[in-house]
Design an enzyme around this catalytic site. Sequence first.
Site, short mmCIF file in Angstrom:
data_model
loop_
_atom_site.label_atom_id
_atom_site.label_comp_id
_atom_site.label_asym_id
_atom_site.label_seq_id
_atom_site.Cartn_x
_atom_site.Cartn_y
_atom_site.Cartn_z
N TRP A 105 -11.15 54.12 7.40
CA TRP A 105 -10.76 54.44 6.02
C TRP A 105 -11.81 55.10 5.14
O TRP A 105 -11.58 55.26 3.94
CB TRP A 105 -10.20 53.19 5.34
CG TRP A 105 -11.09 51.98 5.42
CD1 TRP A 105 -11.23 51.15 6.49
CD2 TRP A 105 -11.92 51.44 4.38
NE1 TRP A 105 -12.12 50.14 6.18
CE2 TRP A 105 -12.55 50.30 4.91
CE3 TRP A 105 -12.21 51.82 3.07
CZ2 TRP A 105 -13.45 49.52 4.17
CZ3 TRP A 105 -13.09 51.05 2.33
CH2 TRP A 105 -13.70 49.92 2.88
N ASP B 235 -15.16 40.60 9.26
CA ASP B 235 -14.64 41.77 8.52
C ASP B 235 -15.73 42.79 8.20
O ASP B 235 -15.70 43.42 7.15
CB ASP B 235 -13.97 41.28 7.21
CG ASP B 235 -13.10 42.36 6.56
OD1 ASP B 235 -12.87 43.40 7.20
OD2 ASP B 235 -12.66 42.15 5.41
N ASP C 267 -16.54 45.95 8.76
CA ASP C 267 -16.21 47.33 9.12
C ASP C 267 -17.48 48.18 9.22
O ASP C 267 -18.39 48.03 8.41
CB ASP C 267 -15.38 48.00 8.03
CG ASP C 267 -14.10 47.29 7.68
OD1 ASP C 267 -13.07 47.95 7.67
OD2 ASP C 267 -14.14 46.08 7.41
#
Lengths: 526, 252
Positions: free
Chosen positions: A234, A295, A297
Amino acid sequence: MRLATAALSLAAAVSAQVPYERILEARKEPHNWLTYSGTYDGQRYSSLNQIHAGNVKKLGVAWVQQSGATEPTQTSPIVVDGTMYITEPPNVVKALDALTGTVIWTYKKTIPDDLRLCCSRVNRGVAVLDDMVYYTSIDAHMIALDAKTGRVRWDVSFGDHKLGYSSTNAPLAIKGKVITGVGGGEYGIRGFVDAYDAKTGKRLWRTHTVPARGEPGVETWAGKSYESGSGSTWVTGSYDPVNNLVIWGVGNPGPDWNGDVRKGDNLYTDSFIALDGGTGEMKWFYQFTPHDTHDWDATQVPVLIDGTFRGQPRKMVATANRNAFYYVLDRATGKYLHAKPYVKQTWARGIDDNGRPMMLPGTDPTVEGNLLYPSLAGGTNWFSPSWSPKHNLFYVPVREEGAYYYKGEAEFKPGALFNGGGQRSNPAEEPYGAIRALETDSGNLKWEFRMKTQASAGILSTAGDIVFSGTGQGDVIALHAATGELLWKFKGGGGVIAAPVTYLVGGKQYISLAVGRALFAFTLVE
Amino acid sequence: MAVHGQDEKKKEEVVLPTASEDLERGKKLYDGSCQLCHGPLGDGGKGANLAQAKLPRAQTDGDLARVIEIGIPGTEMPGAWHMTRREVTQVAAYVRTFGKTTREAAPGDAGRGRSLYFGKGGCQGCHTTKNPEGVLAGGLMGPDLSVIGSRRSVAHLREALVDPGASLPDYFMDTTVSMKSGGKINGRRLNEETFTIVVQDYGGKVHVIDKTNVAEVVKDRKKSPMPSYGGKLSASEIDDVVSFLVSLQEAR
């Protein structure tokens, strides 16, 4: 006089053409800002020096563009020959006169109201190529707009929003192609990086970040866990034109905080992947956090640096990862060269010679909650770092904070949140933020500028010896690039969750940065 | 990134699980996510007393599940966005077990407590409560106590009187700012930013302080300007004041 220049810049906008060759050589036209990070190398550095450490105190507001949305403006503007292209939440693209802030055109995408989002309906900017502006919308469409009018030239969907596919990134335009990642890492999507024909919108390649059955890497996923493995992409990647490599960051495995159901390294989550610009073929990957349960990323902008490593000239990729380590990799091969923590971390003893973290025991989330550093938002996050060739320093916005990590249930249902836990903050501690300057090859701390709250803004460094950024409480700041000394500040009155850019129009240098729900342009005032 | 659930929050029938595995799991989840504020038995701490047969904000099981899932906006009660629906119902089922055990009753006489509050205790000087016309009256140094009985447990209220510094609310932080020029400002921190700190001293004056003029900022998370009433009131008088505070309930 002012009117005349405005008219001139409008006239320039009408004839603006941005062939690939101009973007490739963007360094040669520092008055423009042609990609998300300014140049393909992801450095967010400008050689403009009209505004410098000696006169930055005279910066004042030239204009403000307010969005009227509830979500914050996170755009990083593009500037071409006096015209600025920005996005605003939840679905808007605007062309502005970069001198006056006058709106030239506005495009609004119709978006569905049954979006599946982890976070909010934000967007981080556009790409330009030839006479088009490229935008990815929150419902995972890639849209090509005519640069002069904002009229739609083509619009293609690249994921089903009902299954959690979304997009917030600025696309990356290379020769003849426009490239995008995808969001949805909290919904068990199957992540990818896509390339579209810039003229027609035809998809030219798609490279998945999680392998399918029978593909290499699938053995790093227990059972069928790869089917809901996430690996979103993203944040905009970088481009190495010499090796024709698109280098992109991949997000967390799904479910985020419960690794029991996906034993194994979970390739290619939490990795940088290098894709052949022509075919999308994966040329190398480097995984920062194998089998991540926090988490973390790896969706940071890869910073491509031609510098020296241990005394030898070297082409590198540098990054400060969400997992609290700063890394240097070899750009052609992805080989691990060096790592060092840049914030407090309690999960690894270090990184071994092969680039694999040496995990400490007892770091997994638990049902009762397990305190670990950094927090799930990471030592840094998607906020752009900056690298200054002049000072040979890597500037990173940091978050000093731990959290109690929870493990929860994780049952995959298409289109539903797929977390498997979460975190709560540590009440015994006030977290804080900083801008840190790291030495490029060692990651050693050169200086830091402390902020009351965790960093949330990107960084711009310039040849005027300035580092620009913002605070979570609405201050725009200018620091000395060599020492971190505060040179100038401005109260913008809203958290800064965006990255600054700079450009020159009408003979004057501007700094532009979104603060809260408004985009500001600053210039020297007499 | 952090996650905020977005749908499935509509009114619906909720059936809480009853199996012992579900309750065991509910207890584990509660101990991890809720105990910090609501206490190990649901009756103590910063959070509301959950050891009641009827929870004012969660009378039906559906309301209870929803309160747990999305929290109570504008209060310290957070939403448990990290739990699946099933986990939420498991915690809710465990929370309901608290209501079946009898909680610590307020042992004193609320009427006498009221007299102590407005008289000898001098509480009114620092706290607001609603007078019979529903108008807030009192001093502003301490928090409003108009509905404190709905928000805090008996154990927490007693502790607040006897050992005021033991568990301070989030918004209260005793702060001492030493200026480079020599002076000191001590009070409650109203706000703090990178370049500025705002302190209200215990005389009521608000100071907006530029940090470049500051030598040191010391924060004391255990210090309250409220005096301990342990020595000032007898044990039975404390019981009475606690009973009065418990009677200050949200209108239902």
